[in-house]
Enzyme design. Structure first.
Site, PDB file in Angstrom:
ATOM      1  N   PRO A 391       0.821  -1.216   0.000  1.00  0.00           N
ATOM      2  CA  PRO A 391       0.000   0.000   0.000  1.00  0.00           C
ATOM      3  C   PRO A 391       0.855   1.267   0.000  1.00  0.00           C
ATOM      4  CG  PRO A 391      -0.034  -1.069   2.154  1.00  0.00           C
ATOM      5  CD  PRO A 391       0.674  -1.990   1.237  1.00  0.00           C
ATOM      6  N   PRO A 392       0.241   2.418  -0.327  1.00  0.00           N
ATOM      7  CA  PRO A 392       1.008   3.673  -0.362  1.00  0.00           C
ATOM      8  C   PRO A 392       1.499   4.070   1.029  1.00  0.00           C
ATOM      9  CG  PRO A 392      -1.115   3.897  -1.476  1.00  0.00           C
ATOM     10  CD  PRO A 392      -1.151   2.600  -0.743  1.00  0.00           C
ATOM     11  N   GLY A 393       2.645   4.772   1.052  1.00  0.00           N
ATOM     12  CA  GLY A 393       3.129   5.363   2.294  1.00  0.00           C
ATOM     13  C   GLY A 393       3.840   4.429   3.243  1.00  0.00           C
ATOM     14  N   VAL A 394       4.199   3.205   2.794  1.00  0.00           N
ATOM     15  CA  VAL A 394       4.882   2.281   3.705  1.00  0.00           C
ATOM     16  C   VAL A 394       6.408   2.346   3.539  1.00  0.00           C
ATOM     17  CG1 VAL A 394       2.959   0.678   3.939  1.00  0.00           C
ATOM     18  CG2 VAL A 394       4.585   0.347   2.079  1.00  0.00           C
ATOM     19  N   LYS A 396       8.250   2.278   0.355  1.00  0.00           N
ATOM     20  CA  LYS A 396       8.825   1.477  -0.753  1.00  0.00           C
ATOM     21  C   LYS A 396       9.881   2.272  -1.502  1.00  0.00           C
ATOM     22  CE  LYS A 396       4.870   0.710  -2.788  1.00  0.00           C
ATOM     23  NZ  LYS A 396       4.012   1.477  -1.873  1.00  0.00           N
ATOM     24  N   THR A 397       9.558   3.529  -1.837  1.00  0.00           N
ATOM     25  CA  THR A 397      10.502   4.342  -2.616  1.00  0.00           C
ATOM     26  C   THR A 397      11.732   4.692  -1.797  1.00  0.00           C
ATOM     27  OG1 THR A 397       8.628   5.273  -3.818  1.00  0.00           O
ATOM     28  CG2 THR A 397      10.723   6.422  -4.015  1.00  0.00           C
ATOM     29  N   SER A 712     -13.750 -12.687  -1.101  1.00  0.00           N
ATOM     30  CA  SER A 712     -13.472 -12.966   0.311  1.00  0.00           C
ATOM     31  C   SER A 712     -14.649 -12.684   1.241  1.00  0.00           C
ATOM     32  CB  SER A 712     -12.240 -12.176   0.777  1.00  0.00           C
ATOM     33  OG  SER A 712     -12.488 -10.799   0.668  1.00  0.00           O
ATOM     34  N   LYS A 755      -5.868  -7.545   6.961  1.00  0.00           N
ATOM     35  CA  LYS A 755      -7.201  -7.760   7.536  1.00  0.00           C
ATOM     36  C   LYS A 755      -7.136  -7.919   9.054  1.00  0.00           C
ATOM     37  CE  LYS A 755      -9.114  -9.822   3.319  1.00  0.00           C
ATOM     38  NZ  LYS A 755      -9.549 -11.038   2.628  1.00  0.00           N
TER      39      LYS A 755
END
Length: 815
Positions: A391-394, A396-397, A712, A755
């Site tokens: 997800p965004p903001g974790v 990665k970049t 799911s 989850k």
């Protein structure tokens, strides 16, 4: 052969004495017999020579500079004029003793002594016969030793082989004199006039350009035939060297002539171009040539550059292609061909850097350390293609920067979001005006090395249009078997990308080209727990915002409870990007107070945080189980996990099923499967089959503006419908996720960690998961599971047994 000259015996410069050249005799057989008849004294004064060897019959001039040598020469010149000459074992020895000289030497007669202007003494001596030094008599004022005759073995007069060797020596000597530009042609007369075979061998041996050690070996060879053969071997070697040298000089001369020709042609071209109204700067071209000399490119690249530079040199500056060609040559010179930064293999240091910059993310860090370890052991492994997916903001970049620092490599980054033109990857052909290389080549030029850490950001957001498909162009870039010859349209020649470490980032794997996904190693970067977010905020986000807003750490104090308040009340994400924005908002408020000189308390309370950020936006939590047909499900989104409520209701009708909540095709199919399963098992659930004909069923998933899809929610929908039809209560604080089949089997689903985090945020106490998801739970840290009870099921009957209570809801409808 070496030209006769004055040999330096005391490490002084040699000089040629032309006026003494007539002293060189051409020895006859009678002269040789006379020398052999001379008696050898019992002892002789010994003169050590540094860098030459005297042979019998040969006349050489030598320069003496040592006090002992000068006194010896003066005493001998005033006396018998006979001295013993030997060569030193080590030329660097300034005061040689008995053990520092070779034991085979030559008796010499002093012919003339000259005083030189520089204070040295030059003496011209002639060798007579060999002797062997037996013992030292004295070493003061100069060395004097006992000697005995060293007899020479001569072949028979009619020895054909020996005569042939002598003839070969003469012939080869004359050829060397003819070929060598440093030997005067008069030397050939000397060779022709030598009658004595023994003297010919000695004369040639003395004048050959070989080491002193080799000359000493020849002197010590008692057998004349063997010595003649050894001399012939050395002569052959010298002749081959001379021929090779002459060939090289001939080629160099030819190249010089070609260069002069090209120079004149270029000068004429320059004049013509000036007449036409412009000129390509010769200094610029020369500068390019100088820069090209320093490049370590391949033969193919070098040849290509020379061809393109020659084309540029002939080009008229007025044409449009002139600037493109100049830009092309500049790019060619600026690219780091075969220039690599050295990898740092300190794994402990790398681990510290990764831990310093990123809290958590243990799987990613472990993979990077594994890569470093393999590279350290093999040192020739092709760099892997990693894809950080999450997800965004974790982070990665930013992981790319940390990897680059840990490896000691340069960092390069290309954002691929919204890229629709293939030329952005491969470049344009340089026949077009405004042509440019692709982003890969441009970034390598900027990085300055051919092995940077290269981050391909947002690889899942690459588009396609009528201008090509950039994701297909990336196939070559990210294939370790192909990218050692990556072809850029502008560069027109293969470039090696195999040493580049590519790190791609992605939020959604499904939108990546399948062939591209297959080339990458997928590393899942999970979202953060509340505890991890608090640590990240304390270690990274708050210090960064304090620095950016010009205040100090003393001006603001935020504790664990305040961070938890911000996380729980104002952010809804897997990463920390929104958390950073909220922290920045708090820091800005403090900065405003300081700038306006308003009084405030640096240590902020939860109430003050709420006052600054406004009313908190509480997350959906588990409500109650008072209503039948409402069940809590777990969903995965691109921003992490979240809970959702499945609601179902009955109304009078003809047995229709309607579904709302902006659901996708797969989710609607799950609702249909659940309904059909209940109908086929109505007796098992003690339901009257007439219900399905007399009532309509409506299923709704709240937050209707948000698109939802996936299988799911299958077991959640089934539980909701059974609860509705039976009016049984659902267990408190329970959530579930899993796919169902028509036979009532429960299938595994993905996104389990996200989850579970969502369930913990929503104060859920108990979960129902498919039994096959147990392996996913084993990969999750124990701390994430604290306070959760997890039930594993394989069949729908187990789900209903766990989820539904026997107790019916208040005011339950009797169906």
């Amino acid at each position: 052969m070496a030209k006769s000259g004055i040999f330096n015996i005391d490490n002084l410069s040699s000089q040629q004495i032309d006026e003494d050249a007539e002293l060189i005799p051409l020895m006859t057989s009678e002269d040789e017999e006379e020398i052999n008849r001379e008696e050898l004294p019992d002892d002789l004064p010994i003169l050590p020579l540094k860098n030459t060897v005297l042979f019998p019959g040969v006349v050489i001039p030598i320069t003496a500079g040592r006090d002992k040598s000068i006194k010896l020469i003066n005493d001998a010149n005033n006396g018998s004029k006979i001295i013993g000459v030997v060569s030193q074992k080590n030329d660097e020895e300034e005061h040689p003793g008995f053990n520092d000289i070779n034991k085979i030497g030559v008796v010499a007669r002093i012919l003339r002594v000259l005083k030189m202007p520089d204070g040295n003494t030059t003496v011209i001596i002639q060798g007579k016969k060999r002797f062997k030094v037996t013992e030292a008599v004295t070493e003061t004022p100069y060395m004097r030793c006992k000697v005995e005759e060293f007899k020479e073995q001569k072949p028979e007069f009619d020895d054909e082989e020996f005569n042939t060797i002598i003839d070969s020596l003469k012939e080869l000597s004359l050829r060397i004199i003819k070929e060598s530009p440093n030997i005067p042609s008069e030397a050939s007369f000397a060779i022709k006039n030598i009658e004595s075979s023994s003297f010919l061998v000695n004369f040639v041996s003395s004048n050959m350009s070989i080491d002193v050690k080799d000359k000493q070996k020849l002197l010590e060879t008692s057998d004349l035939k063997e010595r003649a053969l050894s001399t012939l071997k050395y002569m052959n070697l010298e002749f081959q060297k001379l021929e090779l040298k002459n060939d090289i000089q001939s080629k160099v001369q030819s190249d010089m002539n070609q260069q002069q020709r090209e120079y004149f042609l270029h000068q004429q071209m320059k004049t013509i171009q000036e007449e036409l109204g412009g000129v390509s700067s010769e200094s610029e071209i020369e500068e390019m040539r100088e820069r090209a000399k320093k490049k370590s490119w391949t033969k193919e690249a070098k040849k290509h550059f020379e061809k393109e530079l020659s084309k540029f040199q002939r080009m008229n500056p007025q044409v449009a292609e002139f600037s493109i060609q100049r830009n092309y040559l500049d790019l060619f010179l600026d690219l780091p061909w075969n220039e690599f930064s050295k990898d740092k293999f300190d794994l402990k240091r790398a681990q510290k850097i990764l831990d310093r910059d990123h809290y958590g993310l243990e799987d990613v860090k472990r993979r990077i350390i594994e890569y470093l370890a393999v590279l350290k052991l093999r040192n020739d492994m092709k760099s892997p293609i990693l894809c950080l997916y999450g997800p965004p903001g974790v982070g990665k970049t930013s992981l790319g920067k940390s990897i680059a620092e840990a490896l000691g490599r340069k960092y390069a980054r290309v954002s691929l979001g919204g890229l629709r033109d293939e030329a952005e990857i491969r470049g344009h052909r340089k026949t077009y005006i405004g042509a440019m290389p692709g982003r890969i080549i441009q970034s390598l030029k900027k990085a300055g090395t051919s092995n940077p850490v290269f981050v391909l950001d947002e690889i899942d957001k690459v588009g396609s249009s009528h201008q090509g498909d950039p994701s297909s162009a990336l196939l070559e870039v990210l294939d370790p078997e192909q990218n050692d010859e990556f072809h850029d349209n502008f560069l027109e020649i293969g470039y090696d990308l195999s040493k580049v470490m590519f790190v791609a980032t992605s939020n959604n794997l499904s939108s990546i080209h399948p062939a591209l996904r297959d080339r990458m190693e997928i590393i899942h970067v999970n979202g953060y727990t509340v505890e991890e977010k608090i640590e990240i905020a304390k270690r990274h986000l708050l210090p960064k915002q304090i620095k950016e807003h010009g205040i100090t750490s003393k001006d603001i104090k935020l504790g664990k409870k305040q961070f938890e308040k911000i996380i729980e009340g104002y952010t809804r994400e897997s990463g920390v990007r929104n958390l950073e924005k909220q922290v920045a908002k708090v820091v800005r408020n403090v900065a405003k107070n300081i700038a306006m000189e308003e009084s405030y308390e640096p240590k902020l309370s939860e109430e003050q945080v709420e006052k600054i950020l406004g009313p908190s936006r509480e997350r959906p939590t588990y409500e109650n189980n008072d209503v039948a047909g409402v069940v809590t499900g777990l969903a995965w989104t691109s921003v992490g996990g979240q809970i959702l409520f499945i609601e179902s209701i009955l109304s009078k009708g003809k047995g229709d099923l309607s579904i709302t909540g902006n659901l996708g095709k797969v989710m609607k199919e799950s609702a249909t499967i659940a309904m059909e399963y209940i109908k086929s098992n109505s007796e098992k659930f003690e339901l009257n089959s007439e219900i399905f004909n007399n009532y309509n069923v409506h299923i709704h998933v709240p937050e209707g503006a948000t698109p939802k899809d996936g299988p799911s929610a299958g077991i959640t929908m089934l539980t909701s419908l059974v609860s509705l039809f039976t009016q049984r209560k659902v267990k408190k604080n329970l959530a579930m996720t899993g796919e169902i089949t028509l036979r009532g089997k429960v299938l595994p689903v993905g996104g389990i960690k996200e989850k579970i985090l969502a369930a913990k945020r929503a104060k859920i106490k108990e979960l129902i998961l498919c039994e096959e998801n147990k392996k996913d739970i084993e990969e999750i840290k124990e701390e994430y599971l604290t306070g959760l009870k997890i039930n594993y099921v394989s069949d729908m009957s187990q789900v209903l047994e766990l989820a539904l209570l026997k107790q019916k809801v208040k005011d339950a409808k009797i169906l």
